[in-house]
Design a protein around this motif. Structure first.
Motif, mmCIF file in Angstrom:
data_model
loop_
_atom_site.group_PDB
_atom_site.id
_atom_site.type_symbol
_atom_site.label_atom_id
_atom_site.label_comp_id
_atom_site.label_asym_id
_atom_site.label_seq_id
_atom_site.Cartn_x
_atom_site.Cartn_y
_atom_site.Cartn_z
ATOM 1 N N ASP A 1 32.595 22.786 27.644
ATOM 2 C CA ASP A 1 32.312 23.736 26.562
ATOM 3 C C ASP A 1 32.327 23.076 25.181
ATOM 4 O OD1 ASP A 1 32.138 25.750 28.433
ATOM 5 O OD2 ASP A 1 34.177 26.508 28.111
ATOM 6 N N TYR B 1 40.380 23.445 35.085
ATOM 7 C CA TYR B 1 40.638 24.128 33.822
ATOM 8 C C TYR B 1 40.281 23.223 32.634
ATOM 9 C CZ TYR B 1 43.588 25.985 30.006
ATOM 10 O OH TYR B 1 44.060 26.445 28.802
ATOM 11 N N HIS B 2 40.755 21.982 32.670
ATOM 12 C CA HIS B 2 40.487 21.065 31.556
ATOM 13 C C HIS B 2 39.026 20.627 31.533
ATOM 14 C CE1 HIS B 2 44.926 20.800 31.583
ATOM 15 N NE2 HIS B 2 44.772 20.607 30.297
ATOM 16 N N SER C 1 45.904 17.251 26.485
ATOM 17 C CA SER C 1 45.462 18.134 25.388
ATOM 18 C C SER C 1 45.202 17.335 24.112
ATOM 19 C CB SER C 1 46.498 19.232 25.120
ATOM 20 O OG SER C 1 47.684 18.700 24.578
ATOM 21 N N GLN D 1 36.443 22.364 32.357
ATOM 22 C CA GLN D 1 35.631 23.436 31.776
ATOM 23 C C GLN D 1 35.704 23.398 30.250
ATOM 24 O OE1 GLN D 1 33.469 25.604 33.491
ATOM 25 N NE2 GLN D 1 32.813 25.761 31.346
ATOM 26 N N ILE D 2 36.903 23.128 29.733
ATOM 27 C CA ILE D 2 37.060 23.025 28.272
ATOM 28 C C ILE D 2 36.216 21.862 27.740
ATOM 29 C CG2 ILE D 2 38.719 22.465 26.426
ATOM 30 C CD1 ILE D 2 40.816 24.069 28.065
ATOM 31 N N LYS E 1 44.191 26.865 23.866
ATOM 32 C CA LYS E 1 44.093 27.286 25.274
ATOM 33 C C LYS E 1 42.680 27.188 25.839
ATOM 34 C CE LYS E 1 43.471 32.169 24.156
ATOM 35 N NZ LYS E 1 44.030 33.524 24.230
ATOM 36 N N ASP E 2 41.684 27.055 24.964
ATOM 37 C CA ASP E 2 40.290 26.966 25.424
ATOM 38 C C ASP E 2 39.459 26.263 24.353
ATOM 39 O OD1 ASP E 2 40.079 28.909 23.420
ATOM 40 O OD2 ASP E 2 39.948 30.575 24.843
ATOM 41 N N ALA E 3 38.150 26.156 24.614
ATOM 42 C CA ALA E 3 37.272 25.458 23.668
ATOM 43 C C ALA E 3 37.254 26.147 22.306
ATOM 44 C CB ALA E 3 35.860 25.390 24.242
ATOM 45 N N THR F 1 49.136 25.381 30.932
ATOM 46 C CA THR F 1 49.113 24.137 31.716
ATOM 47 C C THR F 1 50.504 23.728 32.193
ATOM 48 O OG1 THR F 1 47.156 23.358 30.551
ATOM 49 C CG2 THR F 1 48.465 21.685 31.659
ATOM 50 N N MET G 1 47.701 22.675 26.858
ATOM 51 C CA MET G 1 46.755 23.772 26.647
ATOM 52 C C MET G 1 47.129 25.012 27.454
ATOM 53 S SD MET G 1 43.231 21.592 26.707
ATOM 54 C CE MET G 1 42.525 21.057 25.147
ATOM 55 N N GLY G 2 47.196 26.156 26.780
ATOM 56 C CA GLY G 2 47.416 27.421 27.473
ATOM 57 C C GLY G 2 48.637 27.398 28.374
#
Length: 418
Positions: A77, A70-71, A124, A73-74, A12-14, A42, A39-40
């Protein structure tokens, strides 16, 4: 080969992506195929895009922008260099999405849904594959749509096993880490199809069956399969072993851990399935395999909330017979209302149902022409596999019991909060 499935919560995140790398470092990744979900949340976010597209909403672009942001930002990171090839690769998927939205002519909601929502898995796995390579684990990114072939039943496609078997045998490289998408397939025309919600577990089973895999592992944020949902039951305990048959029984009654569709191909080749924690990957988790029904032997509790208990009785006190029951079930099927329990007597018929699509009022008005209709809303259906008196008492305590049904292994109790 081993098949590992990572769901949306695990990527769901980095931090989640980094943890997948850590899991692979601990348990090994040679001869492994990863099946990965979007992811998460999505999939939910892309469902909003579908809704905005069909309603011609002014918020369509902002809905797409939310998914992009959202993607992105991942990516920021995970990768120190914002010129890394992954940025262009992910952007290419969004360009494809924009092109589809601008050029699609089909009014078929289910077709459009599959073309849009599938972007979650494609993005993802692209990110995960690039990250693994970035960290020194060489991967092969596999587009599952070139392997799993289906009919054109969008949103709930049927697999063409013969063609799929040939494609997977050729398309998966052994002795390395393969990364592919859950939930997706493609029809004869190359259009994306989806295998229904929870389809990623099924995808893992398809790969395992076609590759004759050693095992399938579903990585979750829990230590394995519990005998009860910890949200509703205190002192839920881990089940070490469940037989295929028992797992299918639990799923039939509504346990959300493993779908029967996933278990059937595995059972045919006796491929064990493990449910393990991606937070503690070296713990044994739960195995679903040939052998003892349950270990340890415990009552298993399944609860379904927000159900409707509907009781039909004949207006003229005549018997409710096969013709009536057949007609009732045809209507339930027509209105897409899921049946969880039935009970009938000479002049009455009770059914516990789930009105997922909000069609009960329409159904009720049709039934009222032939039957007296009484119903209770917001009831809970508890199923206890391998029940005992103590388990039943625990479920009934502080509640009004509306209906109880007992068979050799299973007790079902419909309750209303007292």
């Amino acid at each position: 080969m081993k098949i590992f499935k990572f769901g949306g919560a695990s990527v769901k995140d980095a931090a989640g992506i980094k943890n997948v790398y850590s899991v692979l470092e601990q348990v090994g990744y040679s001869d492994v195929l990863l099946v990965v979900s979007a992811m998460g949340k999505t999939t939910n976010a892309l469902e909003v895009v579908v809704g905005d597209y069909f309603s011609k909403s002014a918020s369509l672009q902002s809905s797409i922008q939310e998914v992009k942001k959202y993607h992105n930002q991942i990516l920021l990171d995970l990768f120190e260099d914002d010129k890394h090839a992954v940025f262009a690769a992910v952007n290419a998927w969004f360009t494809e999405l924009d092109y589809f939205l601008g050029h699609n002519k089909s009014p078929n909601y289910n077709f459009v849904y599959d073309q849009i929502v599938s972007m979650g898995e494609l993005i993802s796995t692209t990110i995960l594959s690039h990250y693994m390579n970035y960290r020194g684990i060489k991967t092969q990114w596999v587009d599952v749509r070139g392997l799993i072939k289906t009919d054109a039943t969008y949103r709930d496609a049927e697999v063409d096993w013969e063609v799929t078997q040939k494609n997977i045998s050729k398309g998966v490289k052994r002795k390395m880490l393969n990364i592919s998408q859950g939930f997706l397939g493609a029809d004869d025309n190359g259009f994306t199809t989806t295998l229904g919600r929870e389809g990623s577990d099924y995808t893992a089973a398809i790969f395992a069956y076609c590759l004759g895999a050693e095992s399938v592992t579903i990585w979750k944020d829990v230590p394995g399969v519990m005998n009860a949902d910890p949200r509703y039951f205190e002192n839920a305990r881990l089940l070490n072993q469940i037989s295929y048959r028992e797992a299918i029984e639990l799923a039939f009654y509504g346990a959300s851990v493993i779908h029967p569709k996933t278990l059937q191909p595995l059972q045919k080749k006796e491929i064990p399935l493990y449910v393990k924690s991606f937070l503690e990957p070296l713990l044994p988790g739960t195995s679903v395999a040939k052998g003892a029904d349950l270990e340890p032997q415990l009552p298993c509790f399944i609860v379904k909330k927000n159900q409707l208990l509907v009781s039909l009785s004949s207006i003229d006190f005549s018997f409710i017979v096969e013709d009536n029951i057949s007609e009732i079930f045809a209507l339930l099927h027509q209105f897409k209302i899921k049946v969880s329990l039935i009970q009938n007597s000479a002049i009455s018929f009770s059914v516990c149902i789930e009105d997922k699509f909000g069609n009960f009022d329409q159904l009720k008005s049709i039934l009222a022409k032939k039957f007296r209709v009484a119903y209770n809303e917001n009831v809970s259906l508890y199923t206890i596999r391998h029940f005992n008196a103590q388990a039943a008492q625990m479920v009934e305590e502080g509640k009004t019991v509306l209906l109880k049904q007992i068979s050799r292994e299973t007790m079902q109790i419909i309750t209303k909060e007292a």
